[in-house]
Design a protein around this motif. Sequence first.
Motif, PDB file in Angstrom:
ATOM      1  N   VAL A   1      81.585  33.631  45.886  1.00  0.00           N
ATOM      2  CA  VAL A   1      81.408  34.118  47.267  1.00  0.00           C
ATOM      3  C   VAL A   1      81.729  33.013  48.281  1.00  0.00           C
ATOM      4  O   VAL A   1      82.244  33.297  49.379  1.00  0.00           O
ATOM      5  CB  VAL A   1      79.976  34.662  47.479  1.00  0.00           C
ATOM      6  CG1 VAL A   1      79.746  35.914  46.671  1.00  0.00           C
ATOM      7  CG2 VAL A   1      78.913  33.629  47.154  1.00  0.00           C
TER       8      VAL A   1
ATOM      9  N   GLN B   1      85.372  33.044  48.639  1.00  0.00           N
ATOM     10  CA  GLN B   1      85.780  34.208  49.419  1.00  0.00           C
ATOM     11  C   GLN B   1      85.587  33.973  50.913  1.00  0.00           C
ATOM     12  O   GLN B   1      86.428  34.383  51.729  1.00  0.00           O
ATOM     13  CB  GLN B   1      84.977  35.445  48.969  1.00  0.00           C
ATOM     14  CG  GLN B   1      85.279  35.939  47.567  1.00  0.00           C
ATOM     15  CD  GLN B   1      86.703  36.434  47.424  1.00  0.00           C
ATOM     16  OE1 GLN B   1      87.198  37.207  48.238  1.00  0.00           O
ATOM     17  NE2 GLN B   1      87.375  35.961  46.391  1.00  0.00           N
ATOM     18  N   MET B   2      84.480  33.321  51.269  1.00  0.00           N
ATOM     19  CA  MET B   2      84.226  33.062  52.696  1.00  0.00           C
ATOM     20  C   MET B   2      85.174  32.020  53.260  1.00  0.00           C
ATOM     21  O   MET B   2      85.673  32.145  54.387  1.00  0.00           O
ATOM     22  CB  MET B   2      82.764  32.619  52.884  1.00  0.00           C
ATOM     23  CG  MET B   2      81.755  33.747  52.710  1.00  0.00           C
ATOM     24  SD  MET B   2      80.127  33.302  53.301  1.00  0.00           S
ATOM     25  CE  MET B   2      80.385  33.295  55.081  1.00  0.00           C
TER      26      MET B   2
ATOM     27  N   ASN C   1      89.213  33.416  52.001  1.00  0.00           N
ATOM     28  CA  ASN C   1      89.643  34.800  52.237  1.00  0.00           C
ATOM     29  C   ASN C   1      88.964  35.430  53.443  1.00  0.00           C
ATOM     30  O   ASN C   1      88.990  36.663  53.609  1.00  0.00           O
ATOM     31  CB  ASN C   1      89.365  35.656  50.994  1.00  0.00           C
ATOM     32  CG  ASN C   1      90.246  35.260  49.830  1.00  0.00           C
ATOM     33  OD1 ASN C   1      91.367  34.784  50.021  1.00  0.00           O
ATOM     34  ND2 ASN C   1      89.731  35.438  48.614  1.00  0.00           N
TER      35      ASN C   1
ATOM     36  N   MET D   1      85.859  36.085  54.212  1.00  0.00           N
ATOM     37  CA  MET D   1      84.780  37.062  54.006  1.00  0.00           C
ATOM     38  C   MET D   1      83.754  36.922  55.115  1.00  0.00           C
ATOM     39  O   MET D   1      83.374  35.817  55.496  1.00  0.00           O
ATOM     40  CB  MET D   1      84.101  36.843  52.641  1.00  0.00           C
ATOM     41  CG  MET D   1      82.927  37.783  52.377  1.00  0.00           C
ATOM     42  SD  MET D   1      81.985  37.323  50.910  1.00  0.00           S
ATOM     43  CE  MET D   1      83.009  38.016  49.657  1.00  0.00           C
TER      44      MET D   1
ATOM     45  N   ASP E   1      79.242  40.558  54.463  1.00  0.00           N
ATOM     46  CA  ASP E   1      79.707  40.819  53.096  1.00  0.00           C
ATOM     47  C   ASP E   1      79.155  39.783  52.118  1.00  0.00           C
ATOM     48  O   ASP E   1      78.868  40.092  50.965  1.00  0.00           O
ATOM     49  CB  ASP E   1      81.240  40.800  53.055  1.00  0.00           C
ATOM     50  CG  ASP E   1      81.829  42.073  53.641  1.00  0.00           C
ATOM     51  OD1 ASP E   1      81.119  43.089  53.659  1.00  0.00           O
ATOM     52  OD2 ASP E   1      82.988  42.033  54.095  1.00  0.00           O
TER      53      ASP E   1
END
Length: 596
Positions: free
Chosen positions: A271, A274-275, A278, A280, A284
Amino acid sequence: MKKIKLIFSNIIYMFGVVWNFNKALFWGRLSISALNGIIAPLNAYVLKVLVDEITKSNWNGALITISVMAIINLFNGILHACINKKLGILNDLFKNYLMFDFNSKIVNMDYEILYEPDMIQKKDMALKAIQEGRATKYLDIIFSCISYIISLISIVYLLSTFSWWVYLVVFVLCAIKIYTVVIDKKRTYDTSVEMAPINTEISYYMNMLIDESYVNDMRMFSISKWVISKYKKCITRTHELIERLLSVVFKNSVMRSFLSTLETVFLYVFVAAQMIFNNMSFADFTLVTSTLRTFSDSITNITRSLIDMGENSAYVQIYRQFMTTENRIAIPNKGINIVNLSDCTNSFEIENISFKYPGAKINTLENLSLSVEKAKFYVVVGKNGVGKTTLVRLLCRLYDPTTGCIKYLDNDIRTLEYRSYRDNIGVVFQDYKYYCLSIAENVAMNDYDEEPETLNRILMALNDAGLVEKIKSLPKGIHTQLGKIFDNEGILLSGGELQKLALARVLFKNPSVVILDEPSSALDALAENELIKTFNTALKGKTVFYISHRLSVAKYADKVIFMDDKHIKGFDTHENLLKNSEDYRIMYESQAKHYK
């Protein structure tokens, strides 16, 4: 594959048991499972929306989301409370229902099935399934598994945008953890098997130390020191086995902790990436961190549930086999109702019957043949163990003959509807028991009610049995309780009075055939003589079989059935048997000399 099919087959069977007991319990348990499965993912999603609103600085949106969250949890809490209030009562009743249903099955099962060696084992295992809570635990596991599956499906739906390999990594880590659990359970089972004989030894030695039958030897021969030394050796062996088990459990526990930490690190790295890479959103991030952990727990719990289900499935399967065993004799509404039988001279025709009990190697009865006329008094005599009581059980159709047949009114009793046939036979068994109910209920049993006609029939039966004066002398009459379990003013009847009460029950039933199986075995000679006279008077016009090992009753018979060594050795009047049967005469005189 076969085992999995069996597990699912048992699941459907247990659902059917719950459904037949109470549909509300089934729907209540299913509703709780659905709520528990959906509430965690739903809260995670609402929390994600709340974080979204907060990051947008949307005060009104945040308040609305908090209100929705509060309503969801309040609704969930109230619904849980309402369902659990109902389920709390039903769950306890369900345990009683299983035991009552099990006992009812035993009471109504054919003797020849119930006492088969294989069925005795099944009965013990089925009883264990109830007493140890394995049947109810099986249901708990099923409904918990439903909850975990709903939760898993909800999470996969919420995280459907993520790559499949994320789920794969989490699944692999969970699978390794589950494998360690399987090893623990197998090791625990193996240890329990190894400890079983040791525990038996320990129990034996402990009982020796406190059993009164050993107290003198313990003191005079100082056996206690020897017993204690053996006990200590058993304890040492037990400790060694437990230490080995705990060593394996410890290693696997450390392995699971390591895998859980690795899983947590992987999820947070995922995660975080992802943050950072990407873009995020923080909302999310909140959703993913909470739901991926729930995803992992759901897989673990589902797998553990399946393992536990497999453990308990064997007990449920035995319970199921026992409860679904079909009778071969007591089949309702199968056969001819005896009210439709035509009249004939003879009551019974016993045609060359032999019988062997289930599991026995030799016959108890061999090649018995007999013609029994209506409304006659027959005394069946012989030494203990020659098969008199077995003959009674065959006449009552508690068993069927191994070979040959028994005819009633010219019809093979196997072709008759068993309940109508048994209702036509009244029996006073040797081990007659009274019930802690009123005297009236003890006489009328299932036909008892407060109607004047029924009460009059009860009084007539007591009168014909020679007990009515005794009952009328009691303050509550026929409503007097027998025994003092439920009423301190209850009474206890003597042995002879209890036998008369048993006779009153038969007379109330008003059957055509009456069987008296050693009814006077616990009485002295004078009481027996009085009882036989009562029987003779009360049972006029009925076909009566009086079973006894005492020949003193034979002089009252129209004919005596003399049994010895599995056969009928004589069938004639008492006087003729004394003249023509040496064995009968010797047996009669050996008993008679004690009364001369």
